[in-house]
Design an enzyme around this catalytic site. Structure first.
Site, PDB file in Angstrom:
ATOM      1  N   ASP A 234       0.827  -1.202   0.000  1.00 51.25           N
ATOM      2  CA  ASP A 234       0.000   0.000   0.000  1.00 51.25           C
ATOM      3  C   ASP A 234       0.866   1.259   0.000  1.00 51.25           C
ATOM      4  O   ASP A 234       2.101   1.183   0.036  1.00 51.25           O
ATOM      5  CB  ASP A 234      -0.934  -0.028   1.216  1.00 51.25           C
ATOM      6  CG  ASP A 234      -2.349   0.392   0.876  1.00 51.25           C
ATOM      7  OD1 ASP A 234      -2.521   1.232  -0.020  1.00 51.25           O
ATOM      8  OD2 ASP A 234      -3.294  -0.123   1.510  1.00 51.25           O
ATOM      9  N   ASP A 291     -10.417   2.733  -3.506  1.00 56.67           N
ATOM     10  CA  ASP A 291     -11.096   1.554  -2.952  1.00 56.67           C
ATOM     11  C   ASP A 291     -12.549   1.465  -3.431  1.00 56.67           C
ATOM     12  O   ASP A 291     -13.324   2.417  -3.274  1.00 56.67           O
ATOM     13  CB  ASP A 291     -11.104   1.618  -1.423  1.00 56.67           C
ATOM     14  CG  ASP A 291      -9.718   1.526  -0.828  1.00 56.67           C
ATOM     15  OD1 ASP A 291      -8.759   1.328  -1.590  1.00 56.67           O
ATOM     16  OD2 ASP A 291      -9.595   1.654   0.400  1.00 56.67           O
TER      17      ASP A 291
END
Length: 494
Positions: A234, A291
């Site tokens: 990430d 997301d």
């Protein structure tokens, strides 16, 4: 949960992704120039100029490849393993520019096809544990998911101990993984699956655990000792510029390769256009959107299916074998029962089965990794299992040509895509973005891979049934928010 980021804090980590922008240079390219293939397998490289009015040509192609000037693509059979260079020539009048392209042909690519599997975050979040991993591994094998191609079991954030060991080594939370991580990984491997883990290219992860910045080599070695197959990496709490992101991802990519070839899956959300530089880091797939949420339309800051379409539709020139644009984990099967997947929804949370089918079908058309994220500790609904094990759609996602479906047109609230397939077949799709029934009209003159005077055998990939042969066009009504997908096979002349 106290460790989870607030929306404001998450927003500070990055900006929302945008579609690829054309270069200001009229003699530039808006497509990948670093491409990959397995040896002696079908290959395609689509060339897109920054300005459609310019002329394109190619020089120095390796044996087995040819330039299709009409469609502006390189096609054929890849050569033997090795590294090859050829020249892409962009010209307009007396002006001309030569742009180098690099083809890597190898038997050991990170991802010859997009990976398929399950990831923990949407329904589990910080409650991940050895028990849940074992239950999911069992479910993936006993409920037919591994047989359908879902072989990666990936744990997301908050698996970590409160701090690193005294020597700096990463370690799992002893309450969640009391026997350590290796026995859990071994259990997953014992079910014929692969294991993925999570970290961040900063001092801390999105949910507040420690990250891997400065510990890349040590973490990679530890992951290798545990038997990890994939790292989702990430980018929360990291600098916003693309140069730093590329440097940090390349550092981890090198460490993973040196530790034994763990797959690097980049997750910087498309904010810094990783399709332009991701291949240089050693990554084989990268997130191209923020997301996804369990909804058809997301609120500002959230990504519903409609926003996924908007973000993904222009990225097809940058995808291919071993360089896949990831549209994020799917929400198919969650039905509004998730956690983080429920926020920032303008509709829902939860979707109709037509909307879930659209999500799954488009992910397959786009050659996106297919990551399920619903609760696998419970029985799968029959309609969900029927969808996620649809062999006709999965075959499109796993096609060895690796082409992301090309945007053809948007008309009357319907968006059309076209996907070249390795055996010469062509997949075409239509998605109804409107709230009312429409008629989708496929005019073959608009689809560059199709020939209007040729008859084609038709396979309805959503309904998994064969239809009568067609020539020149195909029309069909389409329900609100539904998607049609047809696989067309050229009929031999009599």
């Amino acid at each position: 949960m106290k460790h989870l980021l607030s929306l404001a804090l998450l927003a500070a980590c990055s900006t929302l992704p945008v579609a690829a922008q054309s270069a200001s240079d009229s003699l530039g390219l808006s497509c990948a120039t670093e491409v990959f293939s397995l040896p002696h397998r079908p290959f395609m490289h689509k060339i897109v100029a920054s300005s459609p009015e310019v002329q394109l040509s190619v020089k120095g192609l390796p044996k087995g490849l040819r330039w299709n000037a009409q469609r502006r693509l390189i096609e054929g059979t890849a050569p033997a393993a090795g590294s090859y260079s050829y020249s892409l020539i962009v010209s307009s009048g007396k002006e001309q520019r030569t742009i180098p392209a690099q083809l890597t042909v190898s038997k050991s690519l990170g991802l010859a096809r997009p990976f398929m599997g399950w990831i923990s975050w949407n329904v589990v979040e910080g409650n991940i544990s050895a028990s849940i991993v074992r239950q999911v591994a069992d479910a993936m094998t006993t409920q037919g998911l591994s047989a359908a191609g879902y072989r990666y079991l990936i744990i997301d954030d908050l698996w970590h101990a409160p701090q690193r060991a005294a020597d700096g080594a990463t370690q799992p939370d002893p309450k969640k993984f009391p026997e350590g991580m290796k026995p859990v990984v071994d259990y997953v491997h014992g079910r014929g699956l692969k294991f993925g883990i999570y970290s961040d290219a900063a001092e801390r992860t999105c949910a507040g655990a420690y990250g891997s910045l400065g510990y890349e080599q040590q973490d990679a070695r530890t992951y290798a000792q545990w038997g990890v197959d994939l790292l989702k990496y990430d980018y929360c709490f990291a600098p916003k510029d693309a140069a730093t992101a590329e440097e940090r991802y390349r550092t981890m990519g090198t460490a993973l390769r040196e530790a034994g070839g763990i797959l690097l899956y980049m997750c910087e959300w498309g904010a810094r256009k990783p399709w332009l530089w991701g291949a240089r880091t050693g990554a084989s797939a990268w997130r191209a959107t923020y997301d996804t949420r369990d909804c058809w339309v997301g609120k500002p800051g959230g990504i519903g299916v409609t926003q996924s379409i908007e973000d993904m539709k222009g990225l097809w020139p940058y995808s291919g074998v071993n360089r896949f644009n990831d549209a994020d984990m799917m929400c198919v099967g969650i039905h509004g029962t998730g956690k983080s997947s429920n926020d920032l929804c303008a509709t829902g949370p939860g979707m109709t089965q037509d909307e879930y089918t659209t999500q799954f079908a488009l992910w397959c058309m786009w050659s996106s990794p297919l990551l399920l994220s619903f609760d696998l500790t419970k029985p799968i609904r029959p309609e969900d299992k029927h969808l996620i094990t649809n062999a006709d759609l999965i075959a499109l996602d796993q096609d060895e040509l690796g082409q992301q479906a090309e945007l053809v047109l948007e008309d009357q609230g319907i968006i059309y895509f076209m996907k070249d397939l390795a055996n010469g077949d062509v997949a075409i799709s239509a998605t109804n973005l409107k709230d009312s029934e429409q008629t989708a009209h496929f005019d073959f003159t608009r689809f560059s891979a199709l020939q209007p005077k040729v008859r084609y055998r038709v396979r309805d990939c959503v309904e998994q049934r064969s239809l009568p042969a067609v020539q020149g066009q195909l029309s069909q009504t389409i329900r609100p928010h539904a998607t049609l997908v047809y696989r067309l096979s050229r009929l031999a002349r009599r």
